[in-house]
Design a protein around this motif. Structure first.
Motif, PDB file in Angstrom:
ATOM      1  N   ALA A  86       0.311  12.299  16.426  1.00 13.18           N
ATOM      2  CA  ALA A  86       1.191  12.752  15.486  1.00 13.18           C
ATOM      3  C   ALA A  86       0.934  11.878  13.979  1.00 13.18           C
ATOM      4  CB  ALA A  86       3.291  12.504  15.475  1.00 13.18           C
ATOM      5  N   MET A  87       0.617  10.565  13.907  1.00 16.48           N
ATOM      6  CA  MET A  87       0.955  10.123  12.597  1.00 16.48           C
ATOM      7  C   MET A  87      -0.543  10.380  12.406  1.00 16.48           C
ATOM      8  SD  MET A  87       2.500   5.624  12.806  1.00 16.48           S
ATOM      9  CE  MET A  87       1.769   5.461  11.198  1.00 16.48           C
ATOM     10  N   LEU A  88      -1.789  10.241  13.206  1.00 16.29           N
ATOM     11  CA  LEU A  88      -3.481  10.999  12.730  1.00 16.29           C
ATOM     12  C   LEU A  88      -3.270  12.314  12.020  1.00 16.29           C
ATOM     13  CD1 LEU A  88      -5.095   9.155  15.852  1.00 16.29           C
ATOM     14  CD2 LEU A  88      -5.613   8.854  13.311  1.00 16.29           C
ATOM     15  N   ALA A  89      -2.269  13.226  12.485  1.00 16.90           N
ATOM     16  CA  ALA A  89      -2.629  14.693  12.457  1.00 16.90           C
ATOM     17  C   ALA A  89      -1.641  14.767  10.900  1.00 16.90           C
ATOM     18  CB  ALA A  89      -1.054  15.042  13.044  1.00 16.90           C
ATOM     19  N   ASP A  90      -1.186  13.521  10.369  1.00 18.42           N
ATOM     20  CA  ASP A  90       0.099  13.718   9.278  1.00 18.42           C
ATOM     21  C   ASP A  90      -0.382  12.788   8.642  1.00 18.42           C
ATOM     22  OD1 ASP A  90       2.058  14.876  10.477  1.00 18.42           O
ATOM     23  OD2 ASP A  90       2.943  13.372  10.391  1.00 18.42           O
ATOM     24  N   GLY A  91      -2.738  12.499   8.205  1.00 14.97           N
ATOM     25  CA  GLY A  91      -3.089  11.802   8.172  1.00 14.97           C
ATOM     26  C   GLY A  91      -2.716  10.523   7.079  1.00 14.97           C
ATOM     27  N   LYS A  92      -1.780  10.128   8.342  1.00 15.68           N
ATOM     28  CA  LYS A  92      -1.941   8.384   7.468  1.00 15.68           C
ATOM     29  C   LYS A  92      -2.818   7.462   7.827  1.00 15.68           C
ATOM     30  CE  LYS A  92       2.859   9.638   7.159  1.00 15.68           C
ATOM     31  NZ  LYS A  92       3.280   9.998   5.942  1.00 15.68           N
ATOM     32  N   ARG A  93      -2.579   6.699   7.340  1.00 15.38           N
ATOM     33  CA  ARG A  93      -3.612   5.589   6.451  1.00 15.38           C
ATOM     34  C   ARG A  93      -3.461   4.625   8.330  1.00 15.38           C
ATOM     35  NH1 ARG A  93      -6.371   4.141   2.651  1.00 15.38           N
ATOM     36  NH2 ARG A  93      -6.479   2.104   2.749  1.00 15.38           N
ATOM     37  N   MET A  94      -4.414   4.728   9.173  1.00 15.41           N
ATOM     38  CA  MET A  94      -4.724   4.002  10.309  1.00 15.41           C
ATOM     39  C   MET A  94      -6.254   3.595  10.585  1.00 15.41           C
ATOM     40  SD  MET A  94      -2.583   6.734  12.901  1.00 15.41           S
ATOM     41  CE  MET A  94      -1.998   5.275  13.512  1.00 15.41           C
ATOM     42  N   TYR A  95      -5.626   2.147  11.091  1.00 12.06           N
ATOM     43  CA  TYR A  95      -7.588   1.375  10.748  1.00 12.06           C
ATOM     44  C   TYR A  95      -6.961   0.681  12.157  1.00 12.06           C
ATOM     45  CZ  TYR A  95      -8.350   1.887   6.000  1.00 12.06           C
ATOM     46  OH  TYR A  95      -8.973   2.871   4.381  1.00 12.06           O
ATOM     47  N   THR A  96      -8.375  -0.001  12.519  1.00  9.23           N
ATOM     48  CA  THR A  96      -8.163  -0.840  13.849  1.00  9.23           C
ATOM     49  C   THR A  96      -8.652  -1.960  13.422  1.00  9.23           C
ATOM     50  OG1 THR A  96     -11.180  -0.277  13.579  1.00  9.23           O
ATOM     51  CG2 THR A  96      -9.524   1.370  15.768  1.00  9.23           C
ATOM     52  N   PHE A  97      -8.414  -2.963  14.644  1.00 14.37           N
ATOM     53  CA  PHE A  97      -8.509  -5.079  13.943  1.00 14.37           C
ATOM     54  C   PHE A  97      -8.756  -4.814  14.925  1.00 14.37           C
ATOM     55  CE2 PHE A  97      -7.539  -9.115  14.570  1.00 14.37           C
ATOM     56  CZ  PHE A  97      -7.528  -9.492  13.598  1.00 14.37           C
ATOM     57  N   PRO A  98     -10.854  -5.264  15.026  1.00  7.86           N
ATOM     58  CA  PRO A  98     -11.253  -6.052  15.982  1.00  7.86           C
ATOM     59  C   PRO A  98     -11.427  -7.037  16.831  1.00  7.86           C
ATOM     60  CG  PRO A  98     -13.061  -5.793  13.747  1.00  7.86           C
ATOM     61  CD  PRO A  98     -11.677  -4.930  13.577  1.00  7.86           C
ATOM     62  N   PHE A  99     -11.058  -7.396  18.035  1.00  6.34           N
ATOM     63  CA  PHE A  99     -10.639  -8.328  18.842  1.00  6.34           C
ATOM     64  C   PHE A  99     -11.933  -8.755  19.351  1.00  6.34           C
ATOM     65  CE2 PHE A  99      -9.213 -10.591  22.205  1.00  6.34           C
ATOM     66  CZ  PHE A  99      -8.809 -12.256  21.547  1.00  6.34           C
ATOM     67  N   ARG A 100     -11.862 -10.066  19.323  1.00  4.38           N
ATOM     68  CA  ARG A 100     -13.652 -10.237  20.139  1.00  4.38           C
ATOM     69  C   ARG A 100     -13.298 -11.694  21.414  1.00  4.38           C
ATOM     70  NH1 ARG A 100     -14.661  -8.858  14.834  1.00  4.38           N
ATOM     71  NH2 ARG A 100     -16.951  -7.395  14.705  1.00  4.38           N
ATOM     72  N   GLY A 101     -11.842 -12.440  20.987  1.00  6.34           N
ATOM     73  CA  GLY A 101     -11.949 -13.011  21.926  1.00  6.34           C
ATOM     74  C   GLY A 101     -12.045 -12.354  23.420  1.00  6.34           C
ATOM     75  N   TYR A 102     -11.552 -13.341  24.731  1.00  6.54           N
ATOM     76  CA  TYR A 102     -11.239 -12.667  25.264  1.00  6.54           C
ATOM     77  C   TYR A 102      -9.980 -12.158  25.815  1.00  6.54           C
ATOM     78  CZ  TYR A 102      -9.981 -13.924  30.351  1.00  6.54           C
ATOM     79  OH  TYR A 102      -9.955 -13.595  31.856  1.00  6.54           O
ATOM     80  N   TRP A 103     -10.354 -11.734  27.010  1.00  7.33           N
ATOM     81  CA  TRP A 103      -8.130 -10.415  26.881  1.00  7.33           C
ATOM     82  C   TRP A 103      -8.821 -10.114  29.419  1.00  7.33           C
ATOM     83  CZ3 TRP A 103      -8.526  -5.596  28.164  1.00  7.33           C
ATOM     84  CH2 TRP A 103      -6.797  -4.342  27.689  1.00  7.33           C
ATOM     85  N   LYS A 104      -7.599  -9.617  28.840  1.00  9.60           N
ATOM     86  CA  LYS A 104      -8.077  -8.991  30.304  1.00  9.60           C
ATOM     87  C   LYS A 104      -6.081  -8.746  30.775  1.00  9.60           C
ATOM     88  CE  LYS A 104     -10.324 -10.469  33.498  1.00  9.60           C
ATOM     89  NZ  LYS A 104     -11.494  -9.683  33.906  1.00  9.60           N
ATOM     90  N   ASP A 105      -6.320  -6.935  31.294  1.00  8.93           N
ATOM     91  CA  ASP A 105      -5.126  -6.741  31.639  1.00  8.93           C
ATOM     92  C   ASP A 105      -5.370  -7.002  32.746  1.00  8.93           C
ATOM     93  OD1 ASP A 105      -3.376  -5.071  32.440  1.00  8.93           O
ATOM     94  OD2 ASP A 105      -4.106  -2.868  31.609  1.00  8.93           O
ATOM     95  N   VAL A 106      -4.561  -8.007  33.531  1.00  7.31           N
ATOM     96  CA  VAL A 106      -3.660  -8.113  35.091  1.00  7.31           C
ATOM     97  C   VAL A 106      -2.548  -7.695  35.748  1.00  7.31           C
ATOM     98  CG1 VAL A 106      -3.979 -11.068  34.204  1.00  7.31           C
ATOM     99  CG2 VAL A 106      -2.297 -10.594  33.982  1.00  7.31           C
ATOM    100  N   GLY A 107      -3.078  -6.084  35.436  1.00  8.74           N
ATOM    101  CA  GLY A 107      -1.896  -5.078  36.309  1.00  8.74           C
ATOM    102  C   GLY A 107      -2.772  -4.923  37.838  1.00  8.74           C
ATOM    103  N   THR A 108      -3.824  -5.496  37.798  1.00  7.17           N
ATOM    104  CA  THR A 108      -4.377  -5.144  39.832  1.00  7.17           C
ATOM    105  C   THR A 108      -4.192  -6.777  39.542  1.00  7.17           C
ATOM    106  OG1 THR A 108      -6.252  -4.924  39.320  1.00  7.17           O
ATOM    107  CG2 THR A 108      -5.526  -2.833  38.433  1.00  7.17           C
ATOM    108  N   LEU A 109      -4.520  -6.544  42.144  1.00  9.71           N
ATOM    109  CA  LEU A 109      -4.959  -7.780  42.026  1.00  9.71           C
ATOM    110  C   LEU A 109      -6.381  -8.550  42.059  1.00  9.71           C
ATOM    111  CD1 LEU A 109      -3.671  -6.642  45.917  1.00  9.71           C
ATOM    112  CD2 LEU A 109      -2.796  -8.405  44.355  1.00  9.71           C
ATOM    113  N   THR A 110      -6.878  -7.610  41.889  1.00  7.13           N
ATOM    114  CA  THR A 110      -8.254  -7.985  41.928  1.00  7.13           C
ATOM    115  C   THR A 110      -8.413  -8.473  39.860  1.00  7.13           C
ATOM    116  OG1 THR A 110      -9.483  -6.043  42.348  1.00  7.13           O
ATOM    117  CG2 THR A 110     -10.748  -6.795  41.347  1.00  7.13           C
TER     118      THR A 110
END
Length: 397
Positions: A227-251
């Protein structure tokens, strides 16, 4: 009178975590133990404090008792403040209605009053089920520099895996012009981490509008961001380069524990400059018997090791009896591994008693899936749990 805060963090910690099976039967996923002496929620909580954010709302819902008790007054994370600090925010009955949190956006909407009492300029939205160390102040600085309405943290992923994520397509300056949820043919490799910074007044405006839309799924990724993109709002990414893990599964939970043993050089838990804080009961030092063998493992306080532990992570109070072998495994707190037991490529839940001579799992290079033994079980002597099994109370004969 509440002291004004520049930024308030809202930590979404109500997930059921069904893909962790019986590890989350009695607790929310962020309360699951990790790395011997931590719980998953310790990471975003510690990140907030290390980043200078001292006001955190923790939104709970599914099986909240363990998580509420664990957080307490926030003292272990230096969040026991007179103004701000940490507050647990479960669903509640209001004057007009009461409802479970229906999605990530609805959960924040229901707690706008908590946010607004501190009159913040910015709101940081976090997930409670990721393992990572991140300085949110750097993301906030970038948000202000870009004069952004919203900033979304992204992680570069291999192009062949990009279809599993929400993908941000940007221009050369990092401004988002398109968001695609799990695209079949991704145009970029910038995957959303589910970490957002919003200008508070604008966020409140979009949350209120979303609440009035009967067709909305009340989700940030599916509704608010598009919705914000459709309205042309100023939206930016912030690049993250460290360790990150989604631990949502057993594996992924097993992999993240193994990464602590040096399998990922980007993940160093013993960093005095960026401490991960936790609430732990006082335990005596761990004890290693004369014939015990331990290699490349994390053994937490209160453990007693008489057998062999190889490439494994043991939480507090685990006992490994003589002749037992624990290899490539994660053993949660208070579990007793009996004499002659063989455990391989497995996760064993807390307060479980594995009877002598039992065999749990198979070697990592043979088994296709991790073996799981649940919480608070008593396995008779000689129990065999096949590789890849999800073993619970109903499986005990």
């Amino acid at each position: 009178m509440y002291k004004k805060k520049e930024c308030v963090a809202m930590l979404l910690a109500g997930g059921q975590g069904s893909r962790l099976y019986n590890l989350t039967e009695t607790m929310a996923k962020p309360a699951v133990e990790f790395g011997g002496k931590y719980r998953i929620i310790d990471f975003p909580m510690s990140n907030c404090v290390n980043s200078g954010i001292d006001t955190v709302g923790v939104l709970t819902q599914y099986q909240p008792l363990m998580l509420n008790e664990y957080i307490g007054n926030g003292q272990p994370w230096d969040l026991d403040r007179n103004t701000g600090g940490v507050m647990v925010l479960p669903p509640y009955q209001g004057k007009k209605s009461s409802d479970w949190y229906r999605g990530t956006a609805n959960a924040i909407y229901q707690n706008l009053a908590f946010i607004e009492r501190y009159d913040p300029d910015y709101v940081l939205i976090l997930s409670g089920d990721h393992i990572y160390k991140m300085d949110y102040s750097e993301m906030l600085d970038a948000h202000k520099k870009n004069n952004a309405d919203a900033t979304i943290a992204v992680l570069e992923v291999p192009i062949e895996e990009a279809s599993r994520f929400g993908i941000m397509n940007t221009d050369e300056e990092g401004r988002i012009y398109e968001f695609e949820e799990k695209p079949k043919k991704p145009k970029s490799t910038k995957a959303s981490m589910g970490i957002y910074i919003f200008n508070r007044e604008l966020l409140a405006e979009y949350l209120r509008a979303d609440e009035q839309n009967p067709k909305s799924s009340n989700d940030f990724g599916k509704d608010i961001i598009p919705a914000m993109l459709a309205d042309g709002k100023r939206m930016y990414t912030f690049p993250f380069r460290g360790y990150w893990k989604d631990v949502g599964t057993l594996t992924s939970l097993w992999e993240a524990n193994m990464d602590l043993l040096g399998e990922d050089p980007n993940f160093v838990i013993h960093d005095r400059d960026w401490r991960i804080m936790s609430r732990n009961n006082a335990e005596p030092p761990h004890f290693v018997g004369g014939e015990a063998k331990i290699s490349n493992s994390i053994v937490t306080e209160g453990c007693k090791i008489y057998g062999e532990v190889v490439n494994s992570v043991l939480s507090n109070g685990v006992v490994v009896e003589q002749g037992a072998v624990v290899k490539d495994s994660v053993i949660l707190s208070g579990t007793h591994i009996g004499k002659g037991v063989y455990v391989n490529y497995s996760i064993i839940g807390s307060d479980t008693d594995v009877g002598k001579g039992s065999v749990i799992g198979r070697p990592r290079d043979v088994a296709e899936d991790i073996t799981l033994v649940g919480v608070g079980l008593t396995l008779p002597s000689g129990t065999v749990v096949p590789a890849g099994a999800k073993f619970g109370a109903s499986d005990i004969k």
